[in-house]
Write a protein that holds these residues in place. Structure first.
Motif, PDB file in Angstrom:
ATOM      1  N   ASP A  26       0.817  -1.211   0.000  1.00 15.60           N
ATOM      2  CA  ASP A  26       0.000   0.000   0.000  1.00 15.60           C
ATOM      3  C   ASP A  26       0.850   1.260   0.000  1.00 15.60           C
ATOM      4  OD1 ASP A  26      -2.335  -1.471   0.000  1.00 15.60           O
ATOM      5  OD2 ASP A  26      -2.630  -1.339   2.167  1.00 15.60           O
ATOM      6  N   ASP A  27       2.014   1.204   0.657  1.00 14.90           N
ATOM      7  CA  ASP A  27       2.844   2.404   0.787  1.00 14.90           C
ATOM      8  C   ASP A  27       3.872   2.558  -0.332  1.00 14.90           C
ATOM      9  OD1 ASP A  27       4.353   0.222   1.682  1.00 14.90           O
ATOM     10  OD2 ASP A  27       5.479   1.438   3.117  1.00 14.90           O
ATOM     11  N   MET A  28       4.026   1.526  -1.169  1.00 16.89           N
ATOM     12  CA  MET A  28       5.020   1.588  -2.257  1.00 16.89           C
ATOM     13  C   MET A  28       4.755   0.473  -3.255  1.00 16.89           C
ATOM     14  SD  MET A  28       9.124   1.349  -1.898  1.00 16.89           S
ATOM     15  CE  MET A  28      10.187   1.519  -3.297  1.00 16.89           C
ATOM     16  N   SER A  29       4.979   0.800  -4.521  1.00 18.32           N
ATOM     17  CA  SER A  29       4.791  -0.174  -5.594  1.00 18.32           C
ATOM     18  C   SER A  29       5.969  -0.079  -6.561  1.00 18.32           C
ATOM     19  CB  SER A  29       3.480   0.150  -6.332  1.00 18.32           C
ATOM     20  OG  SER A  29       3.412  -0.510  -7.562  1.00 18.32           O
ATOM     21  N   VAL A  30       6.458  -1.249  -6.977  1.00 13.49           N
ATOM     22  CA  VAL A  30       7.478  -1.306  -8.026  1.00 13.49           C
ATOM     23  C   VAL A  30       6.963  -2.284  -9.083  1.00 13.49           C
ATOM     24  CG1 VAL A  30       9.860  -1.856  -8.643  1.00 13.49           C
ATOM     25  CG2 VAL A  30       9.356  -0.855  -6.398  1.00 13.49           C
ATOM     26  N   ILE A  31       6.795  -1.769 -10.294  1.00 11.29           N
ATOM     27  CA  ILE A  31       6.263  -2.576 -11.392  1.00 11.29           C
ATOM     28  C   ILE A  31       7.231  -2.517 -12.563  1.00 11.29           C
ATOM     29  CG2 ILE A  31       4.370  -2.866 -13.043  1.00 11.29           C
ATOM     30  CD1 ILE A  31       2.545  -1.470 -11.000  1.00 11.29           C
ATOM     31  N   ARG A  32       7.506  -3.689 -13.146  1.00 12.43           N
ATOM     32  CA  ARG A  32       8.234  -3.725 -14.412  1.00 12.43           C
ATOM     33  C   ARG A  32       7.174  -3.867 -15.492  1.00 12.43           C
ATOM     34  NH1 ARG A  32      13.472  -6.986 -16.635  1.00 12.43           N
ATOM     35  NH2 ARG A  32      13.092  -6.480 -18.813  1.00 12.43           N
ATOM     36  N   HIS A  46      -2.444  11.156 -10.846  1.00 11.27           N
ATOM     37  CA  HIS A  46      -2.676  10.542  -9.544  1.00 11.27           C
ATOM     38  C   HIS A  46      -2.767  11.659  -8.510  1.00 11.27           C
ATOM     39  CE1 HIS A  46      -1.674   6.660 -11.333  1.00 11.27           C
ATOM     40  NE2 HIS A  46      -0.678   7.295 -11.927  1.00 11.27           N
ATOM     41  N   ASN A  47      -3.778  11.596  -7.655  1.00 10.06           N
ATOM     42  CA  ASN A  47      -3.948  12.635  -6.629  1.00 10.06           C
ATOM     43  C   ASN A  47      -2.823  12.611  -5.606  1.00 10.06           C
ATOM     44  OD1 ASN A  47      -6.269  14.219  -7.178  1.00 10.06           O
ATOM     45  ND2 ASN A  47      -7.568  12.485  -6.630  1.00 10.06           N
ATOM     46  N   THR A  48      -2.404  11.418  -5.200  1.00 12.63           N
ATOM     47  CA  THR A  48      -1.467  11.276  -4.087  1.00 12.63           C
ATOM     48  C   THR A  48      -0.115  10.713  -4.495  1.00 12.63           C
ATOM     49  OG1 THR A  48      -3.367  10.876  -2.652  1.00 12.63           O
ATOM     50  CG2 THR A  48      -1.208  10.303  -1.779  1.00 12.63           C
ATOM     51  N   ALA A  49      -0.114   9.745  -5.379  1.00 10.27           N
ATOM     52  CA  ALA A  49       1.117   9.008  -5.694  1.00 10.27           C
ATOM     53  C   ALA A  49       2.131   9.854  -6.463  1.00 10.27           C
ATOM     54  CB  ALA A  49       0.797   7.753  -6.497  1.00 10.27           C
ATOM     55  N   ARG A  50       3.366   9.727  -6.054  1.00 11.02           N
ATOM     56  CA  ARG A  50       4.528  10.270  -6.776  1.00 11.02           C
ATOM     57  C   ARG A  50       5.163   9.070  -7.474  1.00 11.02           C
ATOM     58  NH1 ARG A  50       7.555  14.797  -6.309  1.00 11.02           N
ATOM     59  NH2 ARG A  50       6.239  15.419  -4.565  1.00 11.02           N
ATOM     60  N   GLN A  51       5.521   9.232  -8.758  1.00 10.40           N
ATOM     61  CA  GLN A  51       6.056   8.114  -9.524  1.00 10.40           C
ATOM     62  C   GLN A  51       7.424   8.433 -10.116  1.00 10.40           C
ATOM     63  OE1 GLN A  51       2.564   7.590 -12.226  1.00 10.40           O
ATOM     64  NE2 GLN A  51       2.618   5.506 -11.406  1.00 10.40           N
ATOM     65  N   PHE A  52       8.170   7.366 -10.368  1.00 11.48           N
ATOM     66  CA  PHE A  52       9.430   7.484 -11.080  1.00 11.48           C
ATOM     67  C   PHE A  52       9.453   6.397 -12.142  1.00 11.48           C
ATOM     68  CE2 PHE A  52      13.960   6.684 -11.830  1.00 11.48           C
ATOM     69  CZ  PHE A  52      14.373   7.969 -12.134  1.00 11.48           C
ATOM     70  N   PHE A  53       9.607   6.800 -13.403  1.00 11.27           N
ATOM     71  CA  PHE A  53       9.696   5.884 -14.536  1.00 11.27           C
ATOM     72  C   PHE A  53      11.166   5.780 -14.942  1.00 11.27           C
ATOM     73  CE2 PHE A  53       5.364   7.161 -14.556  1.00 11.27           C
ATOM     74  CZ  PHE A  53       4.641   6.204 -15.247  1.00 11.27           C
ATOM     75  N   TYR A  54      11.671   4.545 -15.102  1.00 12.02           N
ATOM     76  CA  TYR A  54      13.075   4.324 -15.449  1.00 12.02           C
ATOM     77  C   TYR A  54      13.152   3.311 -16.594  1.00 12.02           C
ATOM     78  CZ  TYR A  54      18.015   3.270 -15.052  1.00 12.02           C
ATOM     79  OH  TYR A  54      19.351   3.114 -15.318  1.00 12.02           O
ATOM     80  N   ILE A 100       8.025   3.129 -10.255  1.00 18.06           N
ATOM     81  CA  ILE A 100       8.058   3.106  -8.801  1.00 18.06           C
ATOM     82  C   ILE A 100       7.064   4.158  -8.321  1.00 18.06           C
ATOM     83  CG2 ILE A 100       9.507   3.454  -6.758  1.00 18.06           C
ATOM     84  CD1 ILE A 100      11.891   2.768  -8.806  1.00 18.06           C
ATOM     85  N   SER A 101       6.129   3.749  -7.476  1.00 14.47           N
ATOM     86  CA  SER A 101       5.072   4.649  -7.002  1.00 14.47           C
ATOM     87  C   SER A 101       5.038   4.662  -5.480  1.00 14.47           C
ATOM     88  CB  SER A 101       3.704   4.195  -7.519  1.00 14.47           C
ATOM     89  OG  SER A 101       3.691   4.093  -8.924  1.00 14.47           O
ATOM     90  N   ILE A 102       4.993   5.871  -4.914  1.00 13.58           N
ATOM     91  CA  ILE A 102       4.904   6.036  -3.468  1.00 13.58           C
ATOM     92  C   ILE A 102       3.824   7.070  -3.182  1.00 13.58           C
ATOM     93  CG2 ILE A 102       6.122   6.758  -1.384  1.00 13.58           C
ATOM     94  CD1 ILE A 102       8.693   5.841  -2.728  1.00 13.58           C
ATOM     95  N   PRO A 103       2.714   6.720  -2.482  1.00 16.16           N
ATOM     96  CA  PRO A 103       2.307   5.354  -2.185  1.00 16.16           C
ATOM     97  C   PRO A 103       1.823   4.659  -3.461  1.00 16.16           C
ATOM     98  CG  PRO A 103       0.570   6.889  -1.565  1.00 16.16           C
ATOM     99  CD  PRO A 103       1.746   7.716  -2.053  1.00 16.16           C
TER     100      PRO A 103
END
Length: 112
Positions: A26-32, A46-54, A100-103
């Motif tokens: 719930d607090d973090m997601s990592v997806i390939r 996304h209202n809340t989530a901060r993401q990083f695409f790599y 990578i998404s938090i949350p």
């Protein structure tokens, strides 16, 4: 436990794109993910989530309301909450990348 796309939870989205949950909390997601040539998400935020695409392999375009950014292997971009964005593969080869998404983005995606 060691995780890889061989033992991670797999899903298909957009009809022909792949995703593997490498970390699903719930607090973090990592997806390939893998998007074939011509594949794309819809513009959303996304209202809340901060993401990083790599980018792991290939080349992709991240579309914002006012600009586009081309991402190549070894490059990434941060997406702040409430920033409208669309990930797109305009190339002739698959693009493989991490998100990578938090949350987590569960229940936090608004399509525009």
């Amino acid at each position: 436990m060691v995780i890889s796309i061989d033992n991670a939870e797999h899903y298909i989205w957009g009809g022909n794109c792949d995703g593997w949950h490498l970390l699903k909390r719930d607090d973090m997601s990592v997806i390939r993910e893998r998007i074939p040539p011509g594949g794309a998400e819809v513009l959303h935020y996304h209202n809340t989530a901060r993401q990083f695409f790599y980018i792991l392999e290939g080349e992709a375009t991240m579309v914002f309301e006012d600009r586009e950014v081309v991402l190549r292997k070894g490059e990434g971009v941060e997406i702040e909450p409430q920033l409208k964005h669309q990930f797109r593969n305009d190339s002739n080869a698959d693009v493989h990348f991490l998100v990578i998404s938090i949350p987590s983005t569960k229940g936090d995606r608004i399509e525009t």
